[in-house]
Design an enzyme around this catalytic site. Structure first.
Site, PDB file in Angstrom:
ATOM      1  N   THR A   1      13.412  -5.030 -10.415  1.00 27.40           N
ATOM      2  CA  THR A   1      13.364  -4.156  -9.238  1.00 27.40           C
ATOM      3  C   THR A   1      14.441  -4.481  -8.221  1.00 27.40           C
ATOM      4  O   THR A   1      14.892  -5.629  -8.114  1.00 27.40           O
ATOM      5  CB  THR A   1      11.980  -4.292  -8.553  1.00 27.40           C
ATOM      6  OG1 THR A   1      12.008  -3.617  -7.295  1.00 27.40           O
ATOM      7  CG2 THR A   1      11.608  -5.736  -8.301  1.00 27.40           C
TER       8      THR A   1
ATOM      9  N   HIS B   1       3.573   5.961  -2.359  1.00 34.62           N
ATOM     10  CA  HIS B   1       4.991   6.340  -2.466  1.00 34.62           C
ATOM     11  C   HIS B   1       5.273   7.668  -1.766  1.00 34.62           C
ATOM     12  O   HIS B   1       4.430   8.565  -1.749  1.00 34.62           O
ATOM     13  CB  HIS B   1       5.400   6.412  -3.938  1.00 34.62           C
ATOM     14  CG  HIS B   1       5.351   5.074  -4.611  1.00 34.62           C
ATOM     15  ND1 HIS B   1       4.325   4.698  -5.436  1.00 34.62           N
ATOM     16  CD2 HIS B   1       6.190   4.022  -4.533  1.00 34.62           C
ATOM     17  CE1 HIS B   1       4.537   3.460  -5.853  1.00 34.62           C
ATOM     18  NE2 HIS B   1       5.661   3.028  -5.321  1.00 34.62           N
TER      19      HIS B   1
ATOM     20  N   ASP C   1      -2.211  -2.495 -22.837  1.00 36.03           N
ATOM     21  CA  ASP C   1      -2.494  -2.160 -21.440  1.00 36.03           C
ATOM     22  C   ASP C   1      -3.965  -2.469 -21.170  1.00 36.03           C
ATOM     23  O   ASP C   1      -4.812  -2.217 -22.029  1.00 36.03           O
ATOM     24  CB  ASP C   1      -2.222  -0.656 -21.231  1.00 36.03           C
ATOM     25  CG  ASP C   1      -2.008  -0.275 -19.775  1.00 36.03           C
ATOM     26  OD1 ASP C   1      -0.945   0.326 -19.480  1.00 36.03           O
ATOM     27  OD2 ASP C   1      -2.892  -0.554 -18.936  1.00 36.03           O
TER      28      ASP C   1
ATOM     29  N   ALA D   1       2.757  -4.590 -14.632  1.00 39.28           N
ATOM     30  CA  ALA D   1       2.880  -5.444 -13.445  1.00 39.28           C
ATOM     31  C   ALA D   1       2.359  -4.673 -12.246  1.00 39.28           C
ATOM     32  O   ALA D   1       2.263  -3.447 -12.292  1.00 39.28           O
ATOM     33  CB  ALA D   1       4.339  -5.825 -13.213  1.00 39.28           C
TER      34      ALA D   1
ATOM     35  N   PHE E   1       7.724   6.619   8.555  1.00 32.33           N
ATOM     36  CA  PHE E   1       7.646   5.237   9.033  1.00 32.33           C
ATOM     37  C   PHE E   1       8.955   4.823   9.725  1.00 32.33           C
ATOM     38  O   PHE E   1       9.771   4.110   9.139  1.00 32.33           O
ATOM     39  CB  PHE E   1       7.352   4.291   7.867  1.00 32.33           C
ATOM     40  CG  PHE E   1       6.000   4.507   7.221  1.00 32.33           C
ATOM     41  CD1 PHE E   1       4.902   4.921   7.956  1.00 32.33           C
ATOM     42  CD2 PHE E   1       5.827   4.285   5.853  1.00 32.33           C
ATOM     43  CE1 PHE E   1       3.655   5.097   7.363  1.00 32.33           C
ATOM     44  CE2 PHE E   1       4.587   4.458   5.246  1.00 32.33           C
ATOM     45  CZ  PHE E   1       3.496   4.876   6.006  1.00 32.33           C
TER      46      PHE E   1
ATOM     47  N   TYR F   1       6.191  -9.550  -3.998  1.00 31.44           N
ATOM     48  CA  TYR F   1       6.493  -8.709  -5.167  1.00 31.44           C
ATOM     49  C   TYR F   1       7.889  -9.020  -5.713  1.00 31.44           C
ATOM     50  O   TYR F   1       8.066  -9.276  -6.907  1.00 31.44           O
ATOM     51  CB  TYR F   1       6.372  -7.223  -4.790  1.00 31.44           C
ATOM     52  CG  TYR F   1       6.885  -6.303  -5.860  1.00 31.44           C
ATOM     53  CD1 TYR F   1       6.352  -6.324  -7.149  1.00 31.44           C
ATOM     54  CD2 TYR F   1       7.939  -5.423  -5.597  1.00 31.44           C
ATOM     55  CE1 TYR F   1       6.837  -5.487  -8.137  1.00 31.44           C
ATOM     56  CE2 TYR F   1       8.424  -4.583  -6.579  1.00 31.44           C
ATOM     57  CZ  TYR F   1       7.877  -4.613  -7.850  1.00 31.44           C
ATOM     58  OH  TYR F   1       8.374  -3.797  -8.831  1.00 31.44           O
TER      59      TYR F   1
ATOM     60  N   LYS G   1       9.026 -10.923  -9.461  1.00 31.35           N
ATOM     61  CA  LYS G   1       9.937 -10.341 -10.457  1.00 31.35           C
ATOM     62  C   LYS G   1      11.148 -11.248 -10.689  1.00 31.35           C
ATOM     63  O   LYS G   1      11.642 -11.385 -11.809  1.00 31.35           O
ATOM     64  CB  LYS G   1      10.389  -8.949  -9.987  1.00 31.35           C
ATOM     65  CG  LYS G   1       9.281  -7.897 -10.053  1.00 31.35           C
ATOM     66  CD  LYS G   1       9.007  -7.537 -11.507  1.00 31.35           C
ATOM     67  CE  LYS G   1       7.905  -6.535 -11.653  1.00 31.35           C
ATOM     68  NZ  LYS G   1       7.765  -6.042 -13.036  1.00 31.35           N
TER      69      LYS G   1
HETATM   70  N1  UFG Z   1       7.724   6.339   3.646  1.00 26.82           N
HETATM   71  C1  UFG Z   1       7.318   7.045   4.767  1.00 26.82           C
HETATM   72  N2  UFG Z   1       6.041   7.530   4.803  1.00 26.82           N
HETATM   73  C2  UFG Z   1       5.161   7.338   3.784  1.00 26.82           C
HETATM   74  C3  UFG Z   1       5.582   6.630   2.637  1.00 26.82           C
HETATM   75  C4  UFG Z   1       6.874   6.132   2.604  1.00 26.82           C
HETATM   76  O1  UFG Z   1       8.085   7.236   5.713  1.00 26.82           O
HETATM   77  O2  UFG Z   1       4.010   7.792   3.895  1.00 26.82           O
HETATM   78  C5  UFG Z   1       9.099   5.837   3.588  1.00 26.82           C
HETATM   79  C6  UFG Z   1       9.172   4.319   3.434  1.00 26.82           C
HETATM   80  O3  UFG Z   1       9.135   3.710   4.696  1.00 26.82           O
HETATM   81  C7  UFG Z   1      10.507   4.150   2.717  1.00 26.82           C
HETATM   82  C8  UFG Z   1      10.634   5.417   1.870  1.00 26.82           C
HETATM   83  O4  UFG Z   1       9.701   6.343   2.426  1.00 26.82           O
HETATM   84  O5  UFG Z   1      11.537   4.132   3.648  1.00 26.82           O
HETATM   85  C9  UFG Z   1      10.271   5.195   0.425  1.00 26.82           C
HETATM   86  O6  UFG Z   1       9.010   4.539   0.360  1.00 26.82           O
HETATM   87  P1  UFG Z   1       8.225   4.313  -0.996  1.00 26.82           P
HETATM   88  O7  UFG Z   1       6.945   3.631  -0.632  1.00 26.82           O
HETATM   89  O8  UFG Z   1       8.157   5.579  -1.765  1.00 26.82           O
HETATM   90  O9  UFG Z   1       9.166   3.344  -1.821  1.00 26.82           O
HETATM   91  P2  UFG Z   1       9.744   1.910  -1.415  1.00 26.82           P
HETATM   92  O10 UFG Z   1      11.203   2.129  -1.149  1.00 26.82           O
HETATM   93  O11 UFG Z   1       8.996   1.248  -0.349  1.00 26.82           O
HETATM   94  O12 UFG Z   1       9.414   1.089  -2.703  1.00 26.82           O
HETATM   95  C10 UFG Z   1      10.216   1.118  -3.815  1.00 26.82           C
HETATM   96  C11 UFG Z   1       9.396   0.796  -5.047  1.00 26.82           C
HETATM   97  C12 UFG Z   1       8.935  -0.630  -5.009  1.00 26.82           C
HETATM   98  C13 UFG Z   1      10.117  -1.535  -4.768  1.00 26.82           C
HETATM   99  C14 UFG Z   1      10.796  -1.136  -3.494  1.00 26.82           C
HETATM  100  C15 UFG Z   1      11.968  -2.014  -3.187  1.00 26.82           C
HETATM  101  O13 UFG Z   1       8.271   1.660  -5.133  1.00 26.82           O
HETATM  102  O14 UFG Z   1       8.305  -0.973  -6.224  1.00 26.82           O
HETATM  103  O15 UFG Z   1      11.241   0.202  -3.613  1.00 26.82           O
HETATM  104  O16 UFG Z   1      12.279  -1.934  -1.834  1.00 26.82           O
HETATM  105  F1  UFG Z   1       9.714  -2.818  -4.629  1.00 26.82           F
END
Ligand code: UFG
Length: 336
Positions: free
Chosen positions: A116, A188, A31, A74, A207, A140, A144
């Site tokens: 992913t 996240h 790492d 990654a 969102f 991203y 992958k």
């Molecule tokens: N969300 C909000 N408010 C926030 C953060 C997130 O409403 O402050 C929503 C996002 O719009 C989404 C859900 O919460 O609908 C989950 O969002 P995350 O950011 O926690 O996770 P993602 O689904 O965007 O991302 C995950 C993985 C990525 C992967 C992706 C594939 O973390 O590595 O899924 O779509 F690429």
């Protein structure tokens, strides 16, 4: 087995190292600590180095007599990959290909790859099975997918065995409460919501609530990080020379953003104020796994079947580590 875990100081990688070590494997972590935490790494097992440093990596593989590599190192933020694709192609593709070449030079041909759901893009079919077309919609996901293709070609040409494990939304923390999610900046959903409960943020922004889902917010399949780790351990036993395993890892259950907020309110007892914001670019409305192939091929089942139990472990970690790994003065007890 002697296993090299790249990114073993990161979120999913550190949990995997613990599961592998407890199963009796000889684990070495490789790492560069650019996003990982030395405190999350198995003591005495961390080798700090760059993936792209092929000579050093080849020496490590030889010296430690590595039989298999698990590749977690990654970058994994969709938004960042859109604004800085060069970073993603350099790390997730160029450096990863360099790792594969170091393995060839050292004669290592077993590989387990963190892939992913982002490789699927916006699939029409729900839940998503492995034969669903992979049409990523962001850099991203593309990076992958490139490595998945490289692995298929390496398996065919060089008789490699590999598994590409396609994670859905990794969440939670080890029940011991000493390993967990610590990203800077955090993007996240669950960690951000829990930071509101800790008073580190005023509110959570949802969102978008105009998606074609029951409550209008996006639906995701949250899978506990230890369940991901266990799948890696089990995949090691299923590697077949010349072949690849492609497996979705999720629970098969989808939860909306609002359901996640409610689960966090139940876990923390905090009201968690919310505000509504615009949609985030690139968010598919629903992503839920069909993980029956993983269940069949690996005899694997998620141990954390409901969202509340996943959130409880995340809250246990964040409550006791409000500043992440910096909250600990040392990690001497972590791996006792
Ligand atoms: N969300 C909000 N408010 C926030 C953060 C997130 O409403 O402050 C929503 C996002 O719009 C989404 C859900 O919460 O609908 C989950 O969002 P995350 O950011 O926690 O996770 P993602 O689904 O965007 O991302 C995950 C993985 C990525 C992967 C992706 C594939 O973390 O590595 O899924 O779509 F690429």
């Amino acid at each position: 087995m002697n296993i090299l875990v790249t990114g073993g100081a990161g979120y999913v990688g550190s949990h995997a190292c613990r599961v592998l070590a407890r199963a009796g494997h000889e684990v070495w972590i490789y790492d560069n600590l650019s996003r990982g935490h030395a405190a999350a790494a198995l003591p005495g097992r961390l080798i700090v180095g760059e993936l792209a440093d092929r000579k050093f990596l080849t020496d490590v593989l030889r010296e430690k007599q590595i039989a298999a590599v698990m590749h977690f190192a990654a970058f994994a933020l969709v938004n960042e990959s859109v604004t800085d694709p060069a970073l993603y192609y350099a790390n997730n593709v160029t450096a990863a290909l360099s790792l594969l070449e170091a393995m060839r030079a050292a004669g290592v041909s077993k590989f387990i790859f963190s892939s992913t759901t982002a490789t699927y893009g916006e699939p029409q079919q729900m839940p998503i099975a492995e034969d669903c077309p992979q049409q990523p919609i962001n850099p991203y996901g593309f990076t992958k997918l490139v490595i998945e293709h490289a692995l298929a070609d390496y398996a065919c040409a060089y008789d490699w065995s590999y598994a590409a494990l396609r994670y859905f939304n990794a969440a939670g923390a080890t029940p011991e409460g000493d390993l967990g999610e610590d990203h800077t900046p955090e993007s996240h959903l669950i960690p951000i919501v829990l930071q509101v409960a800790l008073g580190q943020r005023d509110q959570i922004t949802i969102f978008g609530d105009d998606y074609p889902t029951p409550d209008g917010t996006c639906v995701r399949d949250y899978i506990h990080v230890d369940d991901l780790a266990t799948a890696h351990l089990k995949a090691l036993d299923k590697l077949i020379p010349g072949q690849g395993l492609q497996l979705n890892l999720g629970t098969g259950r989808g939860h909306s953003v609002r359901e996640v907020l409610d689960a966090c309110r139940r876990a923390t007892g905090h009201p968690i104020p919310e505000q509504l914001g615009p949609r985030r670019a690139g968010d598919p409305p629903v992503l839920v796994a069909d993980s029956r192939r993983a269940q069949r091929e690996l005899a694997w089942r998620p141990q954390y079947e409901d969202l509340d139990s996943i959130v409880a472990t995340a809250w246990n970690w964040h409550r006791t580590h409000p500043q992440g790994y910096e909250s600990d003065s040392g990690n001497s007890a972590r791996w006792a």
